[in-house]
Design a protein around this motif. Sequence first.
Motif, PDB file in Angstrom:
ATOM      1  N   LEU A 164     -34.008  26.379 -34.942  1.00 44.72           N
ATOM      2  CA  LEU A 164     -35.705  25.893 -34.418  1.00 44.72           C
ATOM      3  C   LEU A 164     -35.674  23.992 -33.878  1.00 44.72           C
ATOM      4  O   LEU A 164     -35.482  23.528 -33.313  1.00 44.72           O
ATOM      5  CB  LEU A 164     -36.756  26.314 -35.150  1.00 44.72           C
ATOM      6  CG  LEU A 164     -37.899  26.048 -34.149  1.00 44.72           C
ATOM      7  CD1 LEU A 164     -38.520  26.951 -32.662  1.00 44.72           C
ATOM      8  CD2 LEU A 164     -38.945  26.603 -34.930  1.00 44.72           C
ATOM      9  N   GLU A 165     -34.904  24.257 -35.400  1.00 43.27           N
ATOM     10  CA  GLU A 165     -35.115  22.398 -35.262  1.00 43.27           C
ATOM     11  C   GLU A 165     -33.982  21.918 -34.353  1.00 43.27           C
ATOM     12  O   GLU A 165     -34.410  20.533 -33.713  1.00 43.27           O
ATOM     13  CB  GLU A 165     -34.607  22.171 -36.368  1.00 43.27           C
ATOM     14  CG  GLU A 165     -34.856  20.008 -37.703  1.00 43.27           C
ATOM     15  CD  GLU A 165     -34.812  20.649 -38.456  1.00 43.27           C
ATOM     16  OE1 GLU A 165     -34.527  19.397 -39.308  1.00 43.27           O
ATOM     17  OE2 GLU A 165     -34.254  21.168 -39.698  1.00 43.27           O
ATOM     18  N   ASP A 166     -32.341  22.881 -34.927  1.00 44.11           N
ATOM     19  CA  ASP A 166     -31.048  21.987 -33.664  1.00 44.11           C
ATOM     20  C   ASP A 166     -32.101  21.642 -32.552  1.00 44.11           C
ATOM     21  O   ASP A 166     -31.790  20.769 -30.984  1.00 44.11           O
ATOM     22  CB  ASP A 166     -30.571  23.080 -34.270  1.00 44.11           C
ATOM     23  CG  ASP A 166     -29.455  23.143 -34.990  1.00 44.11           C
ATOM     24  OD1 ASP A 166     -29.781  21.756 -36.036  1.00 44.11           O
ATOM     25  OD2 ASP A 166     -29.137  24.264 -35.567  1.00 44.11           O
ATOM     26  N   GLU A 225     -34.879  28.474 -38.828  1.00 40.37           N
ATOM     27  CA  GLU A 225     -35.750  27.442 -39.314  1.00 40.37           C
ATOM     28  C   GLU A 225     -34.635  26.530 -38.219  1.00 40.37           C
ATOM     29  O   GLU A 225     -35.319  25.376 -37.584  1.00 40.37           O
ATOM     30  CB  GLU A 225     -36.344  27.830 -40.022  1.00 40.37           C
ATOM     31  CG  GLU A 225     -37.870  28.341 -40.628  1.00 40.37           C
ATOM     32  CD  GLU A 225     -38.124  27.772 -41.829  1.00 40.37           C
ATOM     33  OE1 GLU A 225     -37.776  26.732 -42.715  1.00 40.37           O
ATOM     34  OE2 GLU A 225     -39.209  27.874 -42.083  1.00 40.37           O
ATOM     35  N   LYS A 226     -33.588  26.304 -38.841  1.00 39.10           N
ATOM     36  CA  LYS A 226     -32.072  25.574 -39.116  1.00 39.10           C
ATOM     37  C   LYS A 226     -32.104  25.660 -37.074  1.00 39.10           C
ATOM     38  O   LYS A 226     -32.208  24.430 -36.589  1.00 39.10           O
ATOM     39  CB  LYS A 226     -31.461  25.731 -39.705  1.00 39.10           C
ATOM     40  CG  LYS A 226     -29.642  24.529 -39.578  1.00 39.10           C
ATOM     41  CD  LYS A 226     -28.877  25.167 -40.482  1.00 39.10           C
ATOM     42  CE  LYS A 226     -28.030  24.035 -40.543  1.00 39.10           C
ATOM     43  NZ  LYS A 226     -27.438  23.206 -38.836  1.00 39.10           N
ATOM     44  N   ARG A 256     -40.066  29.146 -28.989  1.00 42.13           N
ATOM     45  CA  ARG A 256     -41.014  29.722 -30.125  1.00 42.13           C
ATOM     46  C   ARG A 256     -41.380  31.587 -30.166  1.00 42.13           C
ATOM     47  O   ARG A 256     -41.025  32.609 -30.385  1.00 42.13           O
ATOM     48  CB  ARG A 256     -42.434  29.113 -29.874  1.00 42.13           C
ATOM     49  CG  ARG A 256     -43.264  30.375 -31.269  1.00 42.13           C
ATOM     50  CD  ARG A 256     -44.576  29.136 -31.153  1.00 42.13           C
ATOM     51  NE  ARG A 256     -45.057  29.681 -32.190  1.00 42.13           N
ATOM     52  CZ  ARG A 256     -46.106  31.053 -31.686  1.00 42.13           C
ATOM     53  NH1 ARG A 256     -46.232  31.297 -30.813  1.00 42.13           N
ATOM     54  NH2 ARG A 256     -47.329  31.208 -32.910  1.00 42.13           N
ATOM     55  N   LEU A 261     -35.195  22.011 -31.065  1.00 41.67           N
ATOM     56  CA  LEU A 261     -36.118  21.075 -31.100  1.00 41.67           C
ATOM     57  C   LEU A 261     -35.461  19.316 -30.176  1.00 41.67           C
ATOM     58  O   LEU A 261     -35.656  18.486 -29.558  1.00 41.67           O
ATOM     59  CB  LEU A 261     -36.763  20.748 -31.891  1.00 41.67           C
ATOM     60  CG  LEU A 261     -38.128  21.833 -32.111  1.00 41.67           C
ATOM     61  CD1 LEU A 261     -39.205  22.015 -33.824  1.00 41.67           C
ATOM     62  CD2 LEU A 261     -39.129  22.037 -30.291  1.00 41.67           C
ATOM     63  N   GLN A 262     -34.302  19.255 -31.292  1.00 42.15           N
ATOM     64  CA  GLN A 262     -33.894  18.354 -31.315  1.00 42.15           C
ATOM     65  C   GLN A 262     -32.886  17.788 -30.179  1.00 42.15           C
ATOM     66  O   GLN A 262     -32.902  16.937 -29.463  1.00 42.15           O
ATOM     67  CB  GLN A 262     -33.267  17.840 -32.838  1.00 42.15           C
ATOM     68  CG  GLN A 262     -33.102  17.871 -34.045  1.00 42.15           C
ATOM     69  CD  GLN A 262     -34.233  16.533 -34.064  1.00 42.15           C
ATOM     70  OE1 GLN A 262     -33.640  15.501 -33.348  1.00 42.15           O
ATOM     71  NE2 GLN A 262     -35.295  15.964 -34.691  1.00 42.15           N
TER      72      GLN A 262
END
Length: 310
Positions: free
Chosen positions: A298-300, A295-296, A253, A302-303
């Motif tokens: 950040l999502e990657d 955002e994509k 973040r 996290l996954q």
Amino acid sequence: MNEMIPGVGEPVVTDATKGGGSNAARIAEVKAWLAAQFDAAGKEVPDFEYTPRSIVHLYNLATVSQAKTQAANIVANDFRQKAAEYRSQAARIREILENVGLAQESLPSNVVASAQVLANVANLLNIRDTELSRWEEKQNGSSFLVAMGDISLRKTGVDEKRAKVHKESKTLLEYTRKAIARLTYLKRTLAQLEDDVAPCDAQMENWKTNLGVMASKERQYTQQYNNYKALLNRVGYTPEINHGVLVEMAEHRKDLEKKTKPILDTLRSYQDLPPDKALAALAIEDKKRQYAAAEKYLEDVLQSALATSD
């Protein structure tokens, strides 16, 4: 009076057991008996009321007293007769001794003393003469020797019993000493325990108070735990989201904030430009694409972080 209360087992005369004789005859007999008894004591018969109950009781007393008086008279007469026989026999023996020159007055003092000692021993041994019958003499010897042997055996038995009792008394004395020592120890222990009662009670009260406080804290902590657990369930917390994952997400973040900060600064600079609808729309679309890409990304991240923790 010879007897005022009937003894146990004595015959008691009542109206049911006494068939013959009227009440008047009984009263006369009771009066005669009372007069005889009080005359013997040198007193007068006191005045009292002759009731049927008192007549029966006094008649029973008179019957028992007369029976015992008669028995005492028989025994006394027997003793008198025996005393007369003994005096007669003593006079005859004294006459025989005087005839043979063995009177007590003519004997030396030491012989008289020895005879007196022999008589005292005979009285002590409860023997009547110094010889037995011919058959008994062959079997046991003189009665004096038999009596002496019997008393010697009794003395031996008494000595044995005395030794046994002495031994038992020593054992009991030893047991008593041990019991006294143990009692003293128990008394001392009891006194010590009684002294320790007050501090122990105070300590127990303190523990009781602390236990109440701990129980209250346990209930409070249990309630807080349940509240936190419900809150975590409500926000979707799962065991896979541990501290390491959260730290890694916080670092990503921060990286995203660093990357998006220039974009946000650029967007803020656009706010100072004069409005141009076409250029503003193009700039907004470009920033939307950049924001969607961030955002994509950040999502990657996290996954991938969740996959690594699994």
